[in-house]
Scaffold this motif. Structure first.
Motif, short mmCIF file in Angstrom:
data_model
loop_
_atom_site.label_atom_id
_atom_site.label_comp_id
_atom_site.label_asym_id
_atom_site.label_seq_id
_atom_site.Cartn_x
_atom_site.Cartn_y
_atom_site.Cartn_z
N LEU A 132 1.09 -1.29 0.07
CA LEU A 132 0.23 -0.20 0.31
C LEU A 132 0.93 1.36 -0.17
CD1 LEU A 132 -2.80 -0.36 2.53
CD2 LEU A 132 -3.28 -0.18 0.19
N ALA A 133 1.90 1.33 0.92
CA ALA A 133 2.47 2.55 0.78
C ALA A 133 4.00 2.50 0.40
CB ALA A 133 2.84 2.78 2.52
N THR A 134 3.92 2.46 -0.91
CA THR A 134 5.26 2.56 -1.81
C THR A 134 4.97 3.79 -2.57
OG1 THR A 134 4.88 0.05 -1.90
CG2 THR A 134 6.56 1.04 -3.22
N GLU A 135 6.31 4.17 -2.43
CA GLU A 135 6.35 5.47 -3.39
C GLU A 135 6.28 5.20 -4.70
OE1 GLU A 135 9.68 8.93 -2.66
OE2 GLU A 135 9.49 7.53 -0.88
N ALA A 136 5.61 6.25 -5.55
CA ALA A 136 5.77 6.10 -7.05
C ALA A 136 7.06 6.48 -7.45
CB ALA A 136 4.84 7.26 -7.37
N ARG B 116 0.69 11.56 4.96
CA ARG B 116 1.17 12.81 5.09
C ARG B 116 2.32 13.34 3.97
NH1 ARG B 116 -0.31 17.45 6.69
NH2 ARG B 116 1.12 18.68 8.17
N LYS B 117 3.31 12.63 4.16
CA LYS B 117 4.61 12.94 3.53
C LYS B 117 5.06 12.45 2.13
CE LYS B 117 6.62 15.51 7.04
NZ LYS B 117 7.33 16.87 6.71
N GLU B 118 4.33 11.32 1.88
CA GLU B 118 4.41 10.55 0.53
C GLU B 118 5.91 9.63 0.57
OE1 GLU B 118 2.94 9.67 -2.77
OE2 GLU B 118 1.58 9.59 -1.34
N SER B 119 6.09 9.31 1.86
CA SER B 119 7.63 8.86 1.81
C SER B 119 7.52 8.14 3.27
CB SER B 119 8.65 9.89 1.88
OG SER B 119 9.88 9.39 2.59
N LEU B 120 8.35 6.89 3.20
CA LEU B 120 8.52 5.93 4.52
C LEU B 120 9.89 6.23 5.16
CD1 LEU B 120 7.26 2.66 3.10
CD2 LEU B 120 6.12 4.15 4.95
N ASP B 121 10.43 7.54 4.82
CA ASP B 121 11.58 7.59 5.34
C ASP B 121 11.60 8.07 6.69
OD1 ASP B 121 14.22 8.32 5.93
OD2 ASP B 121 14.58 9.29 4.23
N ALA B 122 12.13 7.51 7.72
CA ALA B 122 11.93 7.88 9.04
C ALA B 122 12.60 9.27 9.32
CB ALA B 122 12.79 7.03 10.10
N SER B 123 13.76 9.56 8.52
CA SER B 123 14.36 10.96 8.62
C SER B 123 13.64 12.13 8.29
CB SER B 123 15.66 11.06 8.02
OG SER B 123 15.65 10.26 6.88
N VAL B 124 12.51 12.10 7.29
CA VAL B 124 11.56 13.23 7.23
C VAL B 124 10.75 13.64 8.17
CG1 VAL B 124 11.53 12.70 4.73
CG2 VAL B 124 9.67 12.13 6.56
N TRP B 125 10.65 12.84 9.45
CA TRP B 125 10.14 13.29 10.58
C TRP B 125 11.04 14.02 11.60
CZ3 TRP B 125 4.97 13.85 10.03
CH2 TRP B 125 4.45 13.11 9.10
#
Lengths: 343, 130
Positions: A132-136, B116-125
């Motif tokens: 679900l949460a994969t970046e485009a 919210r951020k379109e990213s799973l990167d922990a460091s954007v928070w």
């Protein structure tokens, strides 16, 4: 002091393992992860060989070595694989190997509970969220991988910290374990059988220990918190039998048939219900709260961050993805009106 | 290498029944054998810790906490076998419970943060700190 393993060997193993894990971390240049994995495996083998050679009379079964090597190798791959989906699949491998370890520790019920609950349910949830949460993907990024998956954060410092913890933990185990004695009073045994009349009766009948008209009466098992009878109380080691005319007799432990055994599942059930009934309630409350929390979080309306939104729009303009992906229903629809988030 | 030849018959016995608990009170487990299991458990825990510290993907970070739970489970089961007592196994059930609850909550949070951020990167928070 009588240590199970020389400390020099233990620390050498930890250092070698740290080197191997640090080498196999993902980084910008080509990461020599195969070399690192071999080093880490050698470190594990070194420690295990040292343990086995020093105490040849108490080496575990060969299945232990197979399963723990699989578990640790796939755990290493979980933390080094740049693709999240593969990392989750390697984690399934870790779970299966550690359920193998549970099996050789004769915890059959937990083995299968682990496979069903962990590998079957929890990991599937993880895979769902990964998908679900994969970046485009954009054209700049190579092979669909995002930058934060390809480069690890502070690999050297983290590895050093982790292996110092490992060295400390295993040293403390080595120092403390020789003082640990298995406590006979803690041993659960199969005394609970006196409580299970329906299970015991057919076995006694088959063994010819039950005369016509006689019935097994469930006797209340008074246990301590650890599942064993109170000190010196041997009356529980007997099955109570009631004949048709109401007379009671006891079948002492020594006369029980050999095939009368308490299975692992029954033992766990007695421990759970008899000794830890409050913990079940707490577990139920934890699960309920988690469910409520997940529902509340999932229903929340989220607006996209401004920076992320402008990046997404820029990506759309650059044509990184087809227009259908960022259509009216997409998460970036109508910026600024507040209806962009998924309700 | 004399001790190695002593080790071999035990290593090559593929018969699981020698290790599985049998009868009212199965054979006791020595502390050295327990140490093998505890070493594996500690190593798994540390690999999970290193993964939690180094990976930047939020989902993988939570996967690493699950790995640490798993390490604790192995130690509990080993102690349970050592003391021939089912309490350790019972507590692994609660580890499973906590892991399931954590997975549900953490993944709901991750999806929220991703939206919210379109990213799973922990460091954007990082702006959240202090």
């Amino acid at each position: 002091m009588d240590l199970p393993l020389s400390p020099i060997l233990l620390f050498a193993g930890c250092g070698l393992g740290a080197l191997g894990v640090a080498l196999s971390m993902p980084r910008k240049s080509i990461s020599p992860y195969i070399f690192g994995a071999i080093l880490a495996g050698l470190a594990f083998g070194l420690v295990m060989l040292g343990l086995g050679l020093k105490n040849p009379e108490s080496v575990p079964n060969i299945h232990f070595y197979i399963f723990s090597l699989i578990a640790l190798a796939s755990a290493l791959r979980v933390i080094t694989h740049p693709r999240p989906v593969y990392a989750a699949l390697y984690f399934v491998m870790t779970i299966l190997a550690s359920s193998g370890l549970y099996l050789i520790l004769s915890a059959e019920f937990m083995t299968f509970a682990l496979i069903i609950v962990y590998a079957g349910a929890i990991l599937i949830t993880y895979l769902f969220v990964i998908m679900l949460a994969t970046e485009a993907p954009s054209e700049v990024q190579s092979e669909n991988l995002t930058e934060y998956d390809r480069v690890s954060r502070e690999p050297i410092a983290a590895t050093v910290a982790g292996f110092i913890l490992l060295g400390g933990l295993t040293t403390l185990f080595a120092v403390g374990l020789p003082n640990l004695k298995p406590d006979d009073k803690l041993a659960a045994g199969d005394r609970q059988l006196a409580f299970m009349s329906k299970k015991v009766e057919p076995v006694l009948k088959q063994a010819g220990l039950l005369k016509d008209g006689e019935k097994v009466v469930a006797s209340r098992v008074e246990t301590t918190a650890y599942g064993s009878p109170k000190d010196g109380d041997t009356s529980l080691d007997a099955i109570k039998i009631k004949s048709a005319d109401g007379k009671e007799r006891l079948l002492p432990r020594a006369e029980w048939p050999a095939n009368l055994k308490l299975s692992n599942t029954e033992g766990v059930a007695f421990s759970l219900i008899n000794n830890h009934p409050g913990a079940i309630e707490i577990a139920g409350v934890i699960l309920l709260m988690a469910m409520l929390g997940a529902v509340v979080l999932a229903r929340k309306k989220v607006e996209m961050d401004e920076a992320a939104l402008s990046a997404a729009i820029a990506r759309q303009r650059a044509g990184g993805r087809g227009d259908d992906e960022l259509g009216v229903d997409g998460p970036f629809a109508r910026p600024g009106t507040g209806e962009g988030g998924v309700a | 290498m004399n001790s190695l030849s002593h080790m071999l018959p035990m290593l090559t016995s593929l018969d699981l029944s020698s290790t599985l608990a049998q009868g009212p009170l199965p054979a006791a487990m020595s502390t050295i054998t327990l140490y093998h299991y505890l070493f594996t458990s500690a190593a798994l825990f540390c690999i999970g810790l290193i993964g939690f510290l180094t990976r930047r993907n939020l989902i993988i970070m939570f996967l690493c906490t699950e790995m640490m739970f798993q390490a604790a489970g192995i130690a509990l089961i080993a102690f349970s076998r050592f003391h021939l007592n089912h309490t350790g196994e019972t507590f692994v059930i609660f580890i499973l419970t906590v892991a399931a609850a954590e997975a549900a909550l953490a993944l709901a949070l991750v999806v929220l943060l991703f939206r919210r951020k379109e990213s799973l990167d922990a460091s954007v928070w990082t702006e959240l700190k202090g």
